[in-house]
Design an enzyme around this catalytic site. Structure first.
Site, PDB file in Angstrom:
ATOM      1  N   ARG A 168      22.634 -67.755 -34.321  1.00 30.27           N
ATOM      2  CA  ARG A 168      22.854 -66.324 -34.106  1.00 30.27           C
ATOM      3  C   ARG A 168      21.754 -65.486 -34.759  1.00 30.27           C
ATOM      4  O   ARG A 168      21.442 -64.397 -34.312  1.00 30.27           O
ATOM      5  CB  ARG A 168      24.209 -65.901 -34.682  1.00 30.27           C
ATOM      6  CG  ARG A 168      25.393 -66.572 -34.030  1.00 30.27           C
ATOM      7  CD  ARG A 168      26.683 -66.129 -34.701  1.00 30.27           C
ATOM      8  NE  ARG A 168      27.765 -67.068 -34.445  1.00 30.27           N
ATOM      9  CZ  ARG A 168      28.996 -66.928 -34.900  1.00 30.27           C
ATOM     10  NH1 ARG A 168      29.310 -65.869 -35.634  1.00 30.27           N
ATOM     11  NH2 ARG A 168      29.919 -67.819 -34.638  1.00 30.27           N
ATOM     12  N   GLU A 211      28.771 -63.685 -23.630  1.00 31.66           N
ATOM     13  CA  GLU A 211      29.335 -62.560 -24.382  1.00 31.66           C
ATOM     14  C   GLU A 211      28.254 -61.807 -25.153  1.00 31.66           C
ATOM     15  O   GLU A 211      27.238 -62.373 -25.524  1.00 31.66           O
ATOM     16  CB  GLU A 211      30.379 -63.080 -25.374  1.00 31.66           C
ATOM     17  CG  GLU A 211      31.163 -61.975 -26.074  1.00 31.66           C
ATOM     18  CD  GLU A 211      31.988 -62.480 -27.238  1.00 31.66           C
ATOM     19  OE1 GLU A 211      33.032 -61.863 -27.526  1.00 31.66           O
ATOM     20  OE2 GLU A 211      31.588 -63.479 -27.871  1.00 31.66           O
TER      21      GLU A 211
END
Length: 483
Positions: free
Chosen positions: A100, A171
């Site tokens: 991430r 997402e």
């Protein structure tokens, strides 16, 4: 060049793409035309957008957990268990924290350590490091659509690899995966990076491959007023639609009051279609996702199942297209696959019991919907003014001015002046409006409702109410009333 909400020029996209794919060696495995061909051969029951659209037409709510571990075979085993034992309708691949943050060297170290000790030493699946073949191995091993769920301000390489790898939903967004997650990432940069992601998704769409896109609805997860999450969801929907995205799932995190939560889901879909239509994006399909409670959970498993079941009931009664499921180990850390499966089973039991219930229609619900819509429109219209008609530019300027503001967010590009608290019935209101562009008519409603709570509790409304509300559900209550 000034940020604008305009479809990224294809030649400019391809120029940027070379740098993105060179970020990590597995980027060189991606061939866009071959990826299109691979996606085109996936069976219909693996396609996220198709399953969501069918659920919307049928008026049912699908259940999706969160899940991800470090190694490929273990991740496949986890997903298969959640489908076969838990009965999940849709599957996730939750990405690890190093990926991430684009820290692929550390993700690689986590993979090696996981192999060495025989268990996952990462809190998710490092898809970039595993590369194209591993992603396809995951997709081909389970008979349910899989979505990439993460929390990445710069998710371009992850998108390239996972979409080429056969995942059919993605997402996140330039606001929802920045402001609640990062401290020092400029909003203009993250919006640009997500314009790239949406341009990529739009290209797949042009070739007949529909990839579902889902902004992250809950934001900071605790006491976020519906108008804030709605505004950001609609902004990210407009940004995605401009780049060619056709399948949009807009989300909202449970606040706990049934009337407010049902009103929020219904108003979100209506507002999204209103604004998408206003700006000419009339060929998009809008679905909704309801996130079960994102704040503190009780440590006691039986009490945790109560929280999960309340979220499932609210999702069913709001007619959300899907619900993101929590687990009875929520207060304890990363759940076992058995605990994850138990959360899905409890959720699906409630969904099945309530799926044929009629829509709630009360004057209280109508009033709450009207309030949420008025608040959301006030924010969006002011942002459009700030951007001289451009929502991307207006969003950056609006965050600088606090016209839109996410409570409890870590980002230094967020003003952080909003102070939410519950009213006497548990609905989330505002104790401090910061610089939100509300008129006195809206502000007076919030003030009156919080004052009523203060009177019932024998105390003046204050920051202590906010603290009490944050910890309330973990202590077995919704409203943080003094003992």
């Amino acid at each position: 060049m000034q940020l604008i909400n305009k479809k990224l020029d294809w030649d400019k996209f391809m120029e940027l793409r070379q740098g993105v794919l060179n970020t990590w060696p597995t980027g060189q495995e991606v061939d866009l035309e071959e990826a299109i061909d691979y996606q085109s051969k996936l069976p219909q029951d693996r396609r996220f957008a198709s399953k969501l659209e069918a659920a919307k037409k049928e008026g049912i709510t699908l259940a999706q957990p969160r899940a991800g571990v470090a190694l490929v075979l273990e991740h496949i085993d986890l997903l298969q268990y959640l489908v076969n034992e838990g009965g999940a309708d849709l599957l996730p691949t939750t990405i690890d924290s190093y990926t991430r943050q684009n820290r692929y060297n550390e993700a690689q170290a986590g993979i090696e350590e996981s192999r060495s000790v025989g268990r996952s030493m990462l809190n998710g699946f490092p898809a970039v490091n595993h590369g194209l073949d591993a992603c396809r191995e995951v997709v081909e091993a389970v008979k349910a659509p899989i979505q990439v769920r993460h929390g990445t301000p710069d998710a371009r390489l992850l998108a390239e690899i996972t979409l080429a790898g056969g995942f059919t939903a993605y997402e996140g967004g330039g606001i929802s995966y920045n402001i609640p997650y990062a401290k020092d990432v400029p909003l203009e940069r993250s919006i640009r990076d997500w314009q790239y992601v949406d341009r990529l998704v739009g290209y797949y769409e042009d070739k007949g491959i529909s990839i579902n896109r889902e902004p992250f609805g809950p934001l900071t997860g605790t006491l976020v007023p519906p108008c804030i999450s709605h505004s950001i969801a609609i902004i990210e929907a407009l940004l995605a639609a401009e780049q060619g995205v056709k399948s949009l799932t807009l989300g909202y995190g449970q606040c706990g009051n049934l009337i407010q939560d049902v009103a929020a889901i219904r108003s979100l879909e209506e507002l999204a279609e209103e604004y998408l239509g206003r700006f000419g994006y009339r060929d998009t399909v809008v679905t909704t996702v309801f996130h079960q409670w994102m704040g503190g959970f009780p440590q006691d498993e039986s009490k945790a199942f109560g929280v999960i079941s309340w979220g499932a009931a609210t999702a069913a009664m709001s007619k959300a297209t899907k619900v993101i499921v929590k687990t009875p180990h929520e207060a304890l850390g990363i759940p076992t696959k058995e605990a994850n499966s138990a959360g899905i089973k409890a959720t699906k039991q409630v969904l099945n019991m309530l799926k044929d219930q009629p829509l709630l229609e009360t004057i209280e619900l109508k009033n709450e919907k009207d309030l949420i819509k008025a608040e959301t429109r006030a924010i969006l219209e002011r942002l459009l003014e700030f951007g001289e008609g451009d929502i991307a530019l207006g969003t950056v300027r609006g965050f600088q001015a606090g016209v839109i503001d996410v409570p409890f967010a870590p980002s230094r590009f967020n003003l952080g002046r909003l102070l939410p608290a519950r009213d006497h019935h548990g609905a989330v209101r505002l104790l401090d409006f910061g610089n939100l562009p509300f008129g006195d008519d809206i502000k007076d409603i919030h003030r009156e409702k919080i004052a009523t709570r203060g009177k019932a509790e024998g105390r003046e409304p204050s920051f202590q109410m906010v603290i009490d509300d944050i910890y309330a559900i973990g202590k077995g209550m919704l409203v943080g009333k003094p003992r």
